[in-house]
Each structure stands twice: as C-alpha cells, then as structure tokens.
Design a protein around this motif. Structure first.
Motif, PDB file in Angstrom:
ATOM      1  N   GLN A  23       0.898  -1.269  -0.013  1.00  0.00           N
ATOM      2  CA  GLN A  23      -0.009   0.155   0.045  1.00  0.00           C
ATOM      3  C   GLN A  23       0.988   1.312   0.009  1.00  0.00           C
ATOM      4  O   GLN A  23       1.860   1.443   0.761  1.00  0.00           O
ATOM      5  N   ALA A  24       0.396   2.278  -0.784  1.00  0.00           N
ATOM      6  CA  ALA A  24       1.084   3.477  -0.742  1.00  0.00           C
ATOM      7  C   ALA A  24       1.090   3.898   0.613  1.00  0.00           C
ATOM      8  O   ALA A  24      -0.162   3.864   1.125  1.00  0.00           O
ATOM      9  N   SER A  25       2.208   4.864   1.016  1.00  0.00           N
ATOM     10  CA  SER A  25       1.919   5.714   2.131  1.00  0.00           C
ATOM     11  C   SER A  25       1.194   6.823   1.837  1.00  0.00           C
ATOM     12  O   SER A  25       1.487   7.417   0.760  1.00  0.00           O
ATOM     13  N   LEU A  26       0.383   7.294   2.911  1.00  0.00           N
ATOM     14  CA  LEU A  26      -0.438   8.562   2.779  1.00  0.00           C
ATOM     15  C   LEU A  26       0.598   9.605   2.693  1.00  0.00           C
ATOM     16  O   LEU A  26       1.279   9.711   3.721  1.00  0.00           O
ATOM     17  N   HIS A  27       0.135  10.944   2.211  1.00  0.00           N
ATOM     18  CA  HIS A  27       1.019  12.037   2.384  1.00  0.00           C
ATOM     19  C   HIS A  27       0.273  12.858   3.434  1.00  0.00           C
ATOM     20  O   HIS A  27       0.364  14.126   3.261  1.00  0.00           O
ATOM     21  N   TYR A  28      -0.554  12.475   3.977  1.00  0.00           N
ATOM     22  CA  TYR A  28      -1.425  13.260   5.043  1.00  0.00           C
ATOM     23  C   TYR A  28      -1.700  12.183   5.971  1.00  0.00           C
ATOM     24  O   TYR A  28      -1.727  10.918   5.865  1.00  0.00           O
ATOM     25  N   SER A  29      -2.568  12.811   7.286  1.00  0.00           N
ATOM     26  CA  SER A  29      -2.879  11.937   8.447  1.00  0.00           C
ATOM     27  C   SER A  29      -4.254  11.412   7.933  1.00  0.00           C
ATOM     28  O   SER A  29      -5.074  12.221   7.163  1.00  0.00           O
ATOM     29  N   PHE A  30      -4.903  10.526   8.716  1.00  0.00           N
ATOM     30  CA  PHE A  30      -6.367  10.164   8.386  1.00  0.00           C
ATOM     31  C   PHE A  30      -7.180  11.152   8.734  1.00  0.00           C
ATOM     32  O   PHE A  30      -8.225  11.181   8.057  1.00  0.00           O
ATOM     33  N   SER A  31      -6.962  12.053   9.509  1.00  0.00           N
ATOM     34  CA  SER A  31      -7.928  13.130   9.891  1.00  0.00           C
ATOM     35  C   SER A  31      -7.812  14.381   9.247  1.00  0.00           C
ATOM     36  O   SER A  31      -8.336  15.277   9.244  1.00  0.00           O
ATOM     37  N   ASP A  32      -6.718  14.300   8.271  1.00  0.00           N
ATOM     38  CA  ASP A  32      -6.418  15.581   7.337  1.00  0.00           C
ATOM     39  C   ASP A  32      -7.516  16.038   6.322  1.00  0.00           C
ATOM     40  O   ASP A  32      -7.491  17.041   5.692  1.00  0.00           O
ATOM     41  N   LEU A  33      -8.026  15.128   5.925  1.00  0.00           N
ATOM     42  CA  LEU A  33      -9.340  15.331   4.927  1.00  0.00           C
ATOM     43  C   LEU A  33     -10.420  15.934   5.651  1.00  0.00           C
ATOM     44  O   LEU A  33     -11.723  16.042   4.970  1.00  0.00           O
ATOM     45  N   GLU A  34     -10.549  15.728   6.721  1.00  0.00           N
ATOM     46  CA  GLU A  34     -11.843  16.369   7.758  1.00  0.00           C
ATOM     47  C   GLU A  34     -12.408  17.695   7.223  1.00  0.00           C
ATOM     48  O   GLU A  34     -11.189  18.513   6.926  1.00  0.00           O
ATOM     49  N   GLN A  48      -8.412  -1.515   6.679  1.00  0.00           N
ATOM     50  CA  GLN A  48      -9.273  -2.875   6.058  1.00  0.00           C
ATOM     51  C   GLN A  48      -9.360  -3.113   4.631  1.00  0.00           C
ATOM     52  O   GLN A  48      -8.722  -3.799   4.406  1.00  0.00           O
ATOM     53  N   HIS A  49     -10.303  -2.204   3.959  1.00  0.00           N
ATOM     54  CA  HIS A  49     -10.578  -2.329   2.548  1.00  0.00           C
ATOM     55  C   HIS A  49      -9.254  -2.477   1.678  1.00  0.00           C
ATOM     56  O   HIS A  49      -9.301  -3.500   1.039  1.00  0.00           O
ATOM     57  N   HIS A  50      -8.526  -1.552   1.864  1.00  0.00           N
ATOM     58  CA  HIS A  50      -7.377  -1.375   1.022  1.00  0.00           C
ATOM     59  C   HIS A  50      -6.440  -2.455   1.215  1.00  0.00           C
ATOM     60  O   HIS A  50      -5.779  -3.115   0.299  1.00  0.00           O
ATOM     61  N   ASN A  93      -9.129  -7.738  -6.988  1.00  0.00           N
ATOM     62  CA  ASN A  93      -8.186  -7.215  -5.907  1.00  0.00           C
ATOM     63  C   ASN A  93      -6.754  -6.430  -6.500  1.00  0.00           C
ATOM     64  O   ASN A  93      -6.234  -5.674  -5.853  1.00  0.00           O
ATOM     65  N   GLY A  94      -6.546  -6.871  -7.658  1.00  0.00           N
ATOM     66  CA  GLY A  94      -5.324  -6.015  -8.204  1.00  0.00           C
ATOM     67  C   GLY A  94      -5.957  -4.816  -8.551  1.00  0.00           C
ATOM     68  O   GLY A  94      -5.336  -3.783  -8.413  1.00  0.00           O
ATOM     69  N   GLY A  95      -7.444  -4.862  -9.102  1.00  0.00           N
ATOM     70  CA  GLY A  95      -7.906  -3.478  -9.400  1.00  0.00           C
ATOM     71  C   GLY A  95      -8.124  -2.431  -8.206  1.00  0.00           C
ATOM     72  O   GLY A  95      -7.634  -1.313  -7.855  1.00  0.00           O
ATOM     73  N   GLY A  96      -8.552  -3.230  -6.924  1.00  0.00           N
ATOM     74  CA  GLY A  96      -8.682  -2.602  -5.624  1.00  0.00           C
ATOM     75  C   GLY A  96      -7.316  -2.031  -5.203  1.00  0.00           C
ATOM     76  O   GLY A  96      -7.560  -0.807  -4.651  1.00  0.00           O
ATOM     77  N   TYR A  97      -6.374  -2.725  -5.204  1.00  0.00           N
ATOM     78  CA  TYR A  97      -4.897  -2.421  -5.069  1.00  0.00           C
ATOM     79  C   TYR A  97      -4.604  -1.023  -5.733  1.00  0.00           C
ATOM     80  O   TYR A  97      -4.515  -0.065  -5.150  1.00  0.00           O
ATOM     81  N   PHE A  98      -4.741  -1.103  -6.893  1.00  0.00           N
ATOM     82  CA  PHE A  98      -4.311   0.174  -8.058  1.00  0.00           C
ATOM     83  C   PHE A  98      -5.170   1.223  -7.677  1.00  0.00           C
ATOM     84  O   PHE A  98      -4.631   2.326  -7.506  1.00  0.00           O
ATOM     85  N   ASN A  99      -6.501   0.969  -7.727  1.00  0.00           N
ATOM     86  CA  ASN A  99      -7.553   2.104  -7.582  1.00  0.00           C
ATOM     87  C   ASN A  99      -7.429   2.979  -6.412  1.00  0.00           C
ATOM     88  O   ASN A  99      -7.504   4.173  -6.536  1.00  0.00           O
ATOM     89  N   HIS A 100      -7.095   2.131  -5.186  1.00  0.00           N
ATOM     90  CA  HIS A 100      -7.005   2.997  -4.068  1.00  0.00           C
ATOM     91  C   HIS A 100      -5.744   3.645  -3.713  1.00  0.00           C
ATOM     92  O   HIS A 100      -5.698   4.866  -3.523  1.00  0.00           O
ATOM     93  N   ASN A 101      -4.646   3.086  -4.053  1.00  0.00           N
ATOM     94  CA  ASN A 101      -3.140   3.608  -4.142  1.00  0.00           C
ATOM     95  C   ASN A 101      -3.416   5.211  -5.049  1.00  0.00           C
ATOM     96  O   ASN A 101      -2.787   6.135  -4.495  1.00  0.00           O
ATOM     97  N   PHE A 102      -4.007   4.893  -6.253  1.00  0.00           N
ATOM     98  CA  PHE A 102      -4.169   6.157  -7.061  1.00  0.00           C
ATOM     99  C   PHE A 102      -5.194   7.005  -6.283  1.00  0.00           C
ATOM    100  O   PHE A 102      -4.749   8.410  -6.253  1.00  0.00           O
ATOM    101  N   PHE A 103      -6.235   6.474  -5.661  1.00  0.00           N
ATOM    102  CA  PHE A 103      -7.078   7.648  -5.130  1.00  0.00           C
ATOM    103  C   PHE A 103      -6.361   8.282  -3.903  1.00  0.00           C
ATOM    104  O   PHE A 103      -6.504   9.636  -3.705  1.00  0.00           O
ATOM    105  N   TRP A 104      -5.555   7.622  -2.877  1.00  0.00           N
ATOM    106  CA  TRP A 104      -5.000   8.163  -1.978  1.00  0.00           C
ATOM    107  C   TRP A 104      -3.886   9.203  -2.684  1.00  0.00           C
ATOM    108  O   TRP A 104      -3.849  10.570  -2.021  1.00  0.00           O
TER     109      TRP A 104
END
Ligand code: MN3
Length: 223
Positions: A23-34, A48-50, A93-104
């Motif tokens: 999983q790509a690491s996030l460039h922000y914290s979990f609460s930063d998009l609040e 969990q999901h990703h 699973n590959g789609g879920g892996y890529f799509n979420h890394n891209f989304f983050w």
C-alpha cells in the motif's frame, strides 16, 4: 479503539513487507481530509478495505509465480488473458489495490492545492469550462449503479474524458479505455462515504472537490 486499529494495521503492514505489492503511504494523516472525508472512514478504508485487496493480490501472485515481477498496470492489462479464477482476483484485488493507491495520491487536505491556469486550460479545452467538467464527473458518479469508480482520463490524443467503471475495474481492464491514462478518480463504493454521508452520495461527491490534489492531477496530466 482507533489507535488499536492503526497499531494492528501497522503490524499487518510490517508482516507484509516482503510482499510484492505494498500500500502506498499517505501524504497526510487520516484526519487531514476532515470534514469532507472523515477520519474513521479513512482508517477503515485504508487499514481494512485497501489492506485486504493488497493482501489477496499478493496471495494470488504467490500462487501464480509466472505473474511475479510485473507492474500492477501490466498485470491489469493482462487480466483478460488469464484463467477465470486468476482473472477475477487480478481484476478485483489488483484493481482494488491500484485504484486505492491512485485515489490516495490524488487527495490532499482542503485548501492545500488549487487548479493552476495550465490545468484550467486543459480542462476547458476538453469540457468548455471547469463547471461543465465537474457536472459531467458528478453525473457519472451519481449514475454509476452499485459500486465502482469515476475517472478523468487523458486519451492518447491529449483530450480529457470522464468515464466510470464497475466494481474494482480500472481504465486498464476496460478495453475501450485501455488507451487512456487516468489522472483523477473517485471511489463511489458505499464504504467510501456511508459512515458520514449515509445514502447521500451526491453530498459526498460535492465534498470531494474540496480535497482534490490538483498538483498531482496536473503532474499526471503532463507526464
Ligand atoms: Mn474503496
């Protein structure tokens, strides 16, 4: 409770450190998009999901060593040619892996980026105006039945188009879109918004515009 989930997830990530896909690491914290994307949703979504898509993708690769050392994009492009069981795992699973890394990667704290004049021009050239682009993107996000993703894609001739995919399909697993490069996406699975927005998908989509990382979108569009 949140701290425990994060700790358990960190341990799981540590144990997975030998795996091919991470999983790509996030460039922000979990609460930063609040308040646009709440931290509980971010925590569950990422840890969990990703994490599950990533784990299952790695398990599939372990069982099918001929797929080792391919990039995720090459693997997704290959999906149609694989046996049904492997194909399903690569797509989901590959789609879920890529799509979420891209989304983050295309998310950022509100107010931290803006659409540059060059990016505006690119959008206006394809959609007439930023407003038209947003309307088209929102319409695609609202009309995606069930679970899926909405994408902004740069086609080979440089034109930007909006499309959507079902489930964890990506522009690389959908033949008509294979020629395009994604530059923005939005997760419209209920797990991405239900805790905060319940059935109000439209409110989630509107909120999303506040946390788009336009610097990253422009970088992808000009690569
Ligand atoms: Mn998701």
């Amino acid at each position: 409770m949140k701290k425990l989930i994060v700790l358990l997830a960190s341990l799981a990530i540590l144990m997975e450190s030998q795996a091919q896909f991470k999983q790509a690491s996030l460039h922000y914290s979990f609460s930063d998009l609040e308040p646009y994307i709440d931290s509980t949703t971010m925590i569950i979504h990422y840890t969990q999901h990703h994490a599950t898509y990533t784990k299952r993708l790695n398990e599939t690769i372990e069982k099918n060593p001929e797929l080792k050392n391919l990039t995720i994009i090459d693997l997704l492009k290959l999906a149609d040619k694989l046996t049904q069981e492997v194909q399903l795992s690569v797509k989901n699973n590959g789609g879920g892996y890529f799509n979420h890394n891209f989304f983050w990667s295309i998310l950022a704290p509100a107010g931290s980026t803006t659409i540059s004049p060059a990016m505006s021009k690119m959008i206006e050239n394809s959609f007439g105006s930023i407003e038209n682009f947003k309307t088209e993107f929102e319409k695609a996000a609202m009309s995606r039945f069930g679970s899926g993703w909405v994408w902004l894609i740069k086609t080979k001739n440089g034109k930007l188009i909006v499309t959507s995919t079902a489930n964890q399909d990506s522009p690389f697993t959908i033949s008509k879109n294979k020629l395009g490069t994604p530059i923005l996406n939005l997760d419209v699975w209920e797990h991405a918004y239900y805790l905060k927005y319940q059935s109000k998908r439209a409110s989630y989509i509107k909120a999303f515009w506040n946390v788009v990382n336009w610097n990253e979108v422009e970088k992808l569009a000009t690569e």
